[in-house]
Design a protein around this motif. Structure first.
Motif, PDB file in Angstrom:
ATOM      1  N   GLY A   1      -0.061  10.259   4.547  1.00 33.67           N
ATOM      2  CA  GLY A   1      -0.152   9.229   5.777  1.00 33.67           C
ATOM      3  C   GLY A   1      -1.029   8.181   5.942  1.00 33.67           C
ATOM      4  O   GLY A   1      -1.071   7.445   6.972  1.00 33.67           O
ATOM      5  N   ALA A   2      -2.272   8.223   5.284  1.00 32.02           N
ATOM      6  CA  ALA A   2      -3.456   7.421   5.695  1.00 32.02           C
ATOM      7  C   ALA A   2      -3.144   6.260   5.421  1.00 32.02           C
ATOM      8  O   ALA A   2      -4.127   5.084   5.959  1.00 32.02           O
ATOM      9  CB  ALA A   2      -4.783   8.032   4.967  1.00 32.02           C
ATOM     10  N   GLN A   3      -2.451   5.765   4.553  1.00 33.15           N
ATOM     11  CA  GLN A   3      -2.094   4.295   4.137  1.00 33.15           C
ATOM     12  C   GLN A   3      -1.302   3.678   5.354  1.00 33.15           C
ATOM     13  O   GLN A   3      -1.355   2.415   5.200  1.00 33.15           O
ATOM     14  CB  GLN A   3      -1.240   4.120   2.591  1.00 33.15           C
ATOM     15  N   ALA A   4      -0.652   4.434   6.120  1.00 32.37           N
ATOM     16  CA  ALA A   4       0.225   3.662   7.217  1.00 32.37           C
ATOM     17  C   ALA A   4      -0.909   2.683   8.082  1.00 32.37           C
ATOM     18  O   ALA A   4      -0.417   1.604   8.172  1.00 32.37           O
ATOM     19  CB  ALA A   4       0.854   4.623   8.116  1.00 32.37           C
TER      20      ALA A   4
ATOM     21  N   VAL B   1       0.831  -1.219   0.007  1.00 30.83           N
ATOM     22  CA  VAL B   1       0.199   0.034   0.106  1.00 30.83           C
ATOM     23  C   VAL B   1       1.063   1.217  -0.039  1.00 30.83           C
ATOM     24  O   VAL B   1       1.949   1.251   0.890  1.00 30.83           O
ATOM     25  CB  VAL B   1      -0.945  -0.368   1.187  1.00 30.83           C
ATOM     26  N   THR B   2       0.478   2.144  -0.828  1.00 34.84           N
ATOM     27  CA  THR B   2       1.346   3.481  -0.831  1.00 34.84           C
ATOM     28  C   THR B   2       0.720   4.680  -0.799  1.00 34.84           C
ATOM     29  O   THR B   2      -0.666   4.795  -0.646  1.00 34.84           O
ATOM     30  CB  THR B   2       2.325   3.417  -2.059  1.00 34.84           C
ATOM     31  N   SER B   3       1.307   5.859  -1.228  1.00 37.08           N
ATOM     32  CA  SER B   3       0.522   7.127  -1.354  1.00 37.08           C
ATOM     33  C   SER B   3       0.082   7.312  -2.666  1.00 37.08           C
ATOM     34  O   SER B   3      -0.168   6.373  -3.496  1.00 37.08           O
ATOM     35  CB  SER B   3       1.922   8.060  -1.008  1.00 37.08           C
ATOM     36  N   TYR B   4       0.078   8.663  -2.971  1.00 36.29           N
ATOM     37  CA  TYR B   4      -0.575   8.958  -4.274  1.00 36.29           C
ATOM     38  C   TYR B   4       0.566   8.702  -5.511  1.00 36.29           C
ATOM     39  O   TYR B   4      -0.069   9.110  -6.471  1.00 36.29           O
ATOM     40  CB  TYR B   4      -1.140  10.463  -4.155  1.00 36.29           C
ATOM     41  N   ARG B   5       1.566   8.540  -5.210  1.00 39.27           N
ATOM     42  CA  ARG B   5       2.654   8.414  -6.195  1.00 39.27           C
ATOM     43  C   ARG B   5       2.668   6.889  -6.613  1.00 39.27           C
ATOM     44  O   ARG B   5       3.656   6.103  -6.335  1.00 39.27           O
ATOM     45  CB  ARG B   5       3.846   8.804  -5.760  1.00 39.27           C
ATOM     46  N   ASP B   6       1.717   6.435  -7.139  1.00 37.87           N
ATOM     47  CA  ASP B   6       1.314   4.901  -7.269  1.00 37.87           C
ATOM     48  C   ASP B   6       1.445   4.358  -8.774  1.00 37.87           C
ATOM     49  O   ASP B   6       0.982   3.166  -8.813  1.00 37.87           O
ATOM     50  CB  ASP B   6       0.123   4.837  -6.591  1.00 37.87           C
TER      51      ASP B   6
ATOM     52  N   TYR C   1      -2.997  -2.288  -2.708  1.00 37.52           N
ATOM     53  CA  TYR C   1      -4.079  -1.693  -2.137  1.00 37.52           C
ATOM     54  C   TYR C   1      -4.110  -0.119  -2.082  1.00 37.52           C
ATOM     55  O   TYR C   1      -4.529   0.592  -1.662  1.00 37.52           O
ATOM     56  CB  TYR C   1      -4.422  -2.023  -0.667  1.00 37.52           C
ATOM     57  N   GLY C   2      -3.407   0.425  -3.178  1.00 38.14           N
ATOM     58  CA  GLY C   2      -3.443   1.749  -3.609  1.00 38.14           C
ATOM     59  C   GLY C   2      -2.270   2.552  -3.217  1.00 38.14           C
ATOM     60  O   GLY C   2      -1.664   1.988  -2.604  1.00 38.14           O
TER      61      GLY C   2
ATOM     62  N   GLY D   1       2.344 -16.410   5.853  1.00 43.18           N
ATOM     63  CA  GLY D   1       3.758 -16.095   5.587  1.00 43.18           C
ATOM     64  C   GLY D   1       3.856 -14.643   4.717  1.00 43.18           C
ATOM     65  O   GLY D   1       5.210 -14.520   4.501  1.00 43.18           O
ATOM     66  N   GLY D   2       2.733 -14.096   4.283  1.00 41.75           N
ATOM     67  CA  GLY D   2       3.041 -12.872   3.813  1.00 41.75           C
ATOM     68  C   GLY D   2       3.444 -11.426   4.667  1.00 41.75           C
ATOM     69  O   GLY D   2       3.154 -11.711   5.907  1.00 41.75           O
ATOM     70  N   VAL D   3       4.057 -10.657   3.866  1.00 42.01           N
ATOM     71  CA  VAL D   3       4.417  -9.246   4.725  1.00 42.01           C
ATOM     72  C   VAL D   3       3.476  -8.241   3.922  1.00 42.01           C
ATOM     73  O   VAL D   3       3.423  -8.339   2.730  1.00 42.01           O
ATOM     74  CB  VAL D   3       5.888  -9.212   4.824  1.00 42.01           C
ATOM     75  N   ALA D   4       3.404  -6.971   4.807  1.00 42.25           N
ATOM     76  CA  ALA D   4       2.899  -5.954   4.394  1.00 42.25           C
ATOM     77  C   ALA D   4       3.950  -4.810   4.057  1.00 42.25           C
ATOM     78  O   ALA D   4       4.388  -4.174   5.033  1.00 42.25           O
ATOM     79  CB  ALA D   4       1.681  -5.268   4.914  1.00 42.25           C
ATOM     80  N   PHE D   5       4.040  -4.262   2.938  1.00 44.93           N
ATOM     81  CA  PHE D   5       5.042  -2.986   2.579  1.00 44.93           C
ATOM     82  C   PHE D   5       4.117  -1.840   2.663  1.00 44.93           C
ATOM     83  O   PHE D   5       3.332  -1.768   1.895  1.00 44.93           O
ATOM     84  CB  PHE D   5       5.443  -3.272   1.274  1.00 44.93           C
ATOM     85  N   THR D   6       4.302  -1.133   3.749  1.00 42.54           N
ATOM     86  CA  THR D   6       3.762   0.299   4.075  1.00 42.54           C
ATOM     87  C   THR D   6       4.589   1.505   3.589  1.00 42.54           C
ATOM     88  O   THR D   6       5.478   1.747   4.291  1.00 42.54           O
ATOM     89  CB  THR D   6       3.199   0.163   5.391  1.00 42.54           C
ATOM     90  N   LEU D   7       4.133   1.903   2.384  1.00 46.78           N
ATOM     91  CA  LEU D   7       5.148   3.063   1.699  1.00 46.78           C
ATOM     92  C   LEU D   7       4.505   4.540   2.160  1.00 46.78           C
ATOM     93  O   LEU D   7       3.440   4.615   1.980  1.00 46.78           O
ATOM     94  CB  LEU D   7       5.383   2.747   0.242  1.00 46.78           C
ATOM     95  N   TYR D   8       5.398   5.157   2.493  1.00 42.93           N
ATOM     96  CA  TYR D   8       5.063   6.913   2.634  1.00 42.93           C
ATOM     97  C   TYR D   8       6.394   7.602   2.345  1.00 42.93           C
ATOM     98  O   TYR D   8       7.437   6.945   2.180  1.00 42.93           O
ATOM     99  CB  TYR D   8       4.456   7.159   4.052  1.00 42.93           C
ATOM    100  N   GLY D   9       6.067   9.002   2.208  1.00 40.11           N
ATOM    101  CA  GLY D   9       6.930   9.927   1.723  1.00 40.11           C
ATOM    102  C   GLY D   9       7.495  10.479   3.106  1.00 40.11           C
ATOM    103  O   GLY D   9       7.203  10.323   4.052  1.00 40.11           O
TER     104      GLY D   9
END
Length: 440
Positions: free
Chosen positions: A227-230, A172-177, A220-221, A246-254
């Motif tokens: 910061g709302a994606q965190a 899940v990331t920010s608006y630079r997607d 997931y966008g 076994g999965g992990v979640a990458f939570t991207l923000y600037g």
């Protein structure tokens, strides 16, 4: 299989890579492709299928362009040699990773790779770059409305994450997607279609730049609120742990979102519950038009998780990103959340409405391009290590450009959302909901 799938998405096939390598092996021979009039009977065509040899790899030696059995076997041998050469290991060193609450001796300092991997990374990263440049042109042509945030310059981050993970892991990331929609399996035409407000887009043309989405591949966008994606990322990590998949979640923000209170709240929750969450700060040096040192008292973003381990990584080096993510994924599965700061740079302004030169100089941007460009770095590995000739790389670039040009035309020609989409997607499982005071 990964290579074939990714190449199908880029429009530049692994077959073409093998063809380029095979041509290098057989450069001295004058080739007459079957598509140019060479002839092969049914039995030889069957042999080509068995050997996995494309007709374009066969040099007919018989009279009047007739293909012989020996021609097919020679092509198969050349193909096998090219494929073997593509898997020859190569070790590349990268800038040391800086750790927080981690033993520096355990952090990776190099990456093992090969021609096949580097060709994949280069092709996909170059596709990202050209797709974003196409979006720039469409926006300036007033065909893209609203916000448009471009990712050119930061391609190594997205590619490195994808190279380390699978579609079983969440992002899940920010608006630079835009590029994440592509690397998570969508077609370039669909991504551009969303920007143009067309029905082929992942949000049916109703979301635009900030709202890409591909849940079937765990993307997931795209989130328009800073910061709302965190919290969403922490929730995805909770789901992975709850399911035990076994999965992990990458939570991207600037870096601009790094001071958001909700980020620290979910870091605390993730640490308490030992969630497999990797918080990734894409530090592109500017939060909108504010330099990091003017907006953050503490710019060591990798250490701002305080009680969770962190790493500062060269975010312009796809192999450094890949290896750091592999390390973080294992740590997250075993111990809980990890924070990574990707030291990267964006070439465009914050959005297309930002020229990007009022708070930084053109020389600064061009200096980063010439010294640290992530796409050129991979291109350099391919040519400097003798894995590809300049002509072979140029052929890949030309193929990608044709693919992007075709995607632009497909997006332009696509249909707009039908009128009834105005009241669809308002409620989950809303059924046939008729709007009030509307006769559409």
């Amino acid at each position: 299989r990964m290579m074939v799938g990714s190449c199908q998405r880029t429009g530049v096939s692994w077959k073409s890579f093998v063809q380029l390598s095979t041509q290098s092996v057989r450069r001295g021979s004058a080739r007459r492709a079957l598509s140019m009039g060479a002839k092969a009977g049914p039995s030889l065509q069957r042999l080509m299928r068995i050997e996995g040899v494309d007709e374009s790899l066969v040099s007919p030696s018989g009279p009047r362009g007739v293909v012989t059995r020996e021609d097919v076997l020679a092509a198969a041998q050349a193909k096998a040699r090219a494929e073997a050469e593509a898997l020859v290991p190569l070790t590349i060193q990268f800038k040391p990773i800086v750790g927080h609450l981690l033993d520096g001796a355990q952090l990776p300092t190099s990456a093992a790779t090969n021609k096949k991997e580097l060709l994949e990374y280069f092709t996909k990263m170059y596709t990202m770059r050209r797709m974003e440049i196409a979006a720039d042109v469409l926006y300036k042509g007033k065909m893209i409305k609203g916000f448009c945030h471009l990712y050119d310059g930061q391609e190594a981050v997205g590619m490195g994450i994808e190279a380390a993970s699978t579609f079983k892991d969440s992002i899940v990331t920010s608006y630079r997607d835009h590029t994440y929609q592509y690397t998570r399996g969508d077609a370039v035409a669909n991504v551009l279609g969303e920007l143009l407000g067309k029905y082929i887009g992942p949000a049916k043309g109703k979301g635009g730049s900030m709202h890409m989405y591909k849940a079937e591949n765990n993307f997931y966008g795209g989130n328009g609120i800073v910061g709302a994606q965190a919290p969403i990322g922490a929730g995805l990590a909770f789901a992975h742990k709850y399911k035990g998949d076994g999965g992990v979640a990458f939570t991207l923000y600037g870096d601009g979102a790094a001071n958001q209170g909700q980020l620290f709240e979910v870091i605390n929750m993730a640490a308490l519950w030992k969630l497999p969450c990797i918080f990734v700060c894409e530090n592109n040096q500017y939060g909108m038009g504010t330099a990091t040192h003017r907006g953050s008292y503490d710019t060591s973003y990798y250490a701002r998780g305080q009680y969770i381990p962190g790493m500062q990584v060269d975010g312009m080096n796809v192999l450094a990103v890949r290896e750091a993510c592999k390390f973080a994924m294992q740590l997250a599965r075993e111990q809980g959340p990890v924070m990574i700061e990707m030291d990267t740079y964006r070439y465009h302004g914050h959005s297309m409405s930002d020229p990007g030169v009022t708070y930084r100089t053109r020389d600064e941007v061009s200096g980063v391009r010439s010294a640290r460009d992530p796409v050129q770095l991979v291109k350099g590995w391919l040519t400097e290590h003798g894995l590809c000739s300049a002509d072979e790389v140029k052929a890949i670039e030309q193929g990608v450009r044709r693919q992007i040009d075709a995607a632009v035309e497909a997006a332009k020609a696509a249909a707009s959302p039908p009128p009834n989409e105005l009241w669809q997607d308002v409620y989950y499982q809303q059924g046939d909901l008729a709007p009030r005071k509307c006769n559409l």
